[in-house]
Write an enzyme that holds these catalytic residues in place. Structure first.
Site, mmCIF file in Angstrom:
data_model
loop_
_atom_site.group_PDB
_atom_site.id
_atom_site.type_symbol
_atom_site.label_atom_id
_atom_site.label_comp_id
_atom_site.label_asym_id
_atom_site.label_seq_id
_atom_site.Cartn_x
_atom_site.Cartn_y
_atom_site.Cartn_z
ATOM 1 N N SER A 114 0.831 -1.200 0.000
ATOM 2 C CA SER A 114 0.000 0.000 0.000
ATOM 3 C C SER A 114 0.865 1.249 0.000
ATOM 4 O O SER A 114 1.979 1.251 0.526
ATOM 5 C CB SER A 114 -0.872 -0.012 1.259
ATOM 6 N N TYR A 138 -0.809 0.126 10.055
ATOM 7 C CA TYR A 138 -1.065 -0.577 8.797
ATOM 8 C C TYR A 138 0.107 -0.387 7.820
ATOM 9 O O TYR A 138 0.626 -1.347 7.240
ATOM 10 C CB TYR A 138 -2.356 -0.034 8.202
ATOM 11 N N LYS A 142 2.766 -3.234 6.442
ATOM 12 C CA LYS A 142 2.990 -3.497 5.015
ATOM 13 C C LYS A 142 4.475 -3.343 4.677
ATOM 14 O O LYS A 142 5.052 -4.157 3.953
ATOM 15 C CB LYS A 142 2.146 -2.544 4.164
#
Lengths: 315, 315
Positions: A114, A138, A142
């Site tokens: 992402s 998050y 990633k």
């Protein structure tokens, strides 16, 4: 969502000139609506499930699973366990499968990373050698997975690539916990005759691609000669940089003022804080040269939703 | 090695105007030669040991433990377990210690990272926003820990900083498994009347700092106001960029041709492959402004070894 669309596309188009045998893995499946394919239910947090998947010796593994950004921010421990440790379990199972058999198994692994691996402040356009300094758990998870996938690939255990997806827009279905959800909500909900909340100013600029483009990225990444990456296996995917105001104008062009009137500004400082740390423009020469393609204006993104996902009279 | 030097310095200089209570943790301790301090033996791979350390509620934690680069490259699984998962165990123990008590404990954590987080190709001088694209497992493990430490810090669980150390030179003791070991060996061994192997061409350029400077970095990182880092908690430390030929000339200046004659060229393709992926020059304006200081010529580095570590007539 992307996994389902990808499975439908692989079932329709096949793989490398022949039919594709698709195996789906998830923690659970809906009783209806999923594509017809073999299904494995279970958690990658369970090493037995990881081993079961590895033993299937898939040629290509698309690893899309994740707790979304808003939830990973609220549930710190759970986010790391699901987004990082479960990925480790899968890779470790693949390593053991290779080691315990003929030493030849080396699947292509496509990881959906992402743009949240980047954090402000940014250059005007983020290039491929810009640092990963995530401002969300998050994004940190990633970025961590990217490093691990790169090292497993360098060692020849997998042939991995991490593609950093733009925010996927217009996301079908209903609002979820992703902090980026409103970028889709303000288009999808009005097109379905429902009101939508806009939690940020319309000057916010962001980086978008349609689900159709995202599926195209995954398929392209699955067949790409990864030697061309020269060991740098994380790729910023192409996308469209536009403001919320530009999104709204495209909605007006496609669906008229009635649709636009469905958007209700309702500032949310928590969402604004997360979004302000996100990147909004990229230099993607590298992925363009490698054959990845995205939309070039937001009306195209809306039309992809109308073509692929809108159920007339449905929800 | 750095841990021992740091403990000696803290015992000598104290901490923030008072005496320092130093607690050492390692998997084991030598029966002699270690500084006088409370000692905890055990593995951070054991969550019980991590919990025991967390319950001590140290104001400052220096986390230096690691499997060195050459060994991490050979022992893939062990390297990840020790260099990444053990760090996770420590951080998780600190999180639980905070959660299960008053919610106020938030130690400074200084993590010894490495320039091995970077991988070729490089710009002429690596700046602070350059990507981490490690070409060794050791570098990948350090980069992963940086991301995790940054996220735990962002959440207020620790107040962490990762300092990317140059290659430490001249390293006292005897040759170890670090792929960078020869940079020290070619100086230390001749100064002690022993032969040394040079496995790379003398045109190889690298980035050095003395153990004395490295201890200074750790102490500076422990007291720095980390709000000045604005969320980017990984810092490239200052160092000296020089070639092996320049190292050898400095040795000639300090110790004469007899010392230089002790260096035996013996090309090692495995070492050359690792070293060719390492960075050799940095733009460290940011750490300089934050008060980190290193040597400015290689003769200073040799003299630091003579002052601090050479045991006349010893080994």
């Amino acid at each position: 969502m992307l996994g389902q669309k990808l499975a439908v596309r692989l079932a329709r188009d096949g793989w490398q000139g022949g039919p594709a045998e698709v195996i789906l893995h998830d923690i659970g499946f809906p009783t209806s609506g999923a594509p017809a394919a073999r299904r494995i239910a279970g958690s990658l947090s369970d090493t037995g499930t990881a081993q079961q998947l590895a033993e299937m010796r898939a040629d290509v593994i698309f690893h899309l699973a994740a707790i979304v950004s808003g939830e990973a921010e609220q549930a710190f421990e759970l986010g790391w366990q699901v987004n990082m440790f479960a990925t480790w379990n899968l890779l470790e199972a693949l390593r053991l499968e290779r080691a315990e058999s003929d030493g030849l198994y080396c699947p292509r692994l496509v990881f959906s990373s992402s743009i949240a691996v980047f954090g402000a402040p940014f250059p005007d356009r983020i290039g491929d050698d810009f640092m990963t300094a995530p401002l969300t758990s998050y994004g940190a998870q990633k970025a961590t997975c990217e490093l691990i996938i790169n090292d497993f690939s360098r060692k020849g255990i997998i042939d991995g690539v991490s593609i950093r997806l733009p925010t996927i827009c217009v996301r079908p279905g209903r609002p979820n916990k992703a902090a980026s959800g409103f970028f889709s909500d303000i288009i999808r909900e009005p097109l379905n005759g429902r009101d939508a909340v806009l939690p940020v100013p319309d000057t916010v600029r962001h980086w978008h691609a349609s689900p159709r483009s995202a599926v195209g990225f995954l398929v392209r990444a699955a067949s790409l000669d990864l030697d061309r990456l020269e060991g740098r296996r994380s790729l910023n995917m192409p996308g469209l940089s536009c403001t919320v105001a530009e999104q709204i104008e495209a909605l007006r062009d496609v669906a008229g003022a009635v649709a636009v009137a469905r958007i209700e500004p309702e500032p949310d400082p928590a969402i604004m804080a997360i979004v302000s740390g996100w990147p909004c423009n990229f230099d993607t020469r590298r992925s363009n040269e490698l054959g990845f393609v995205a939309e070039t204006d937001f009306a195209q993104i809306i039309r992809a939703y109308l073509d692929d996902d809108l159920v007339p009279g449905g929800t």
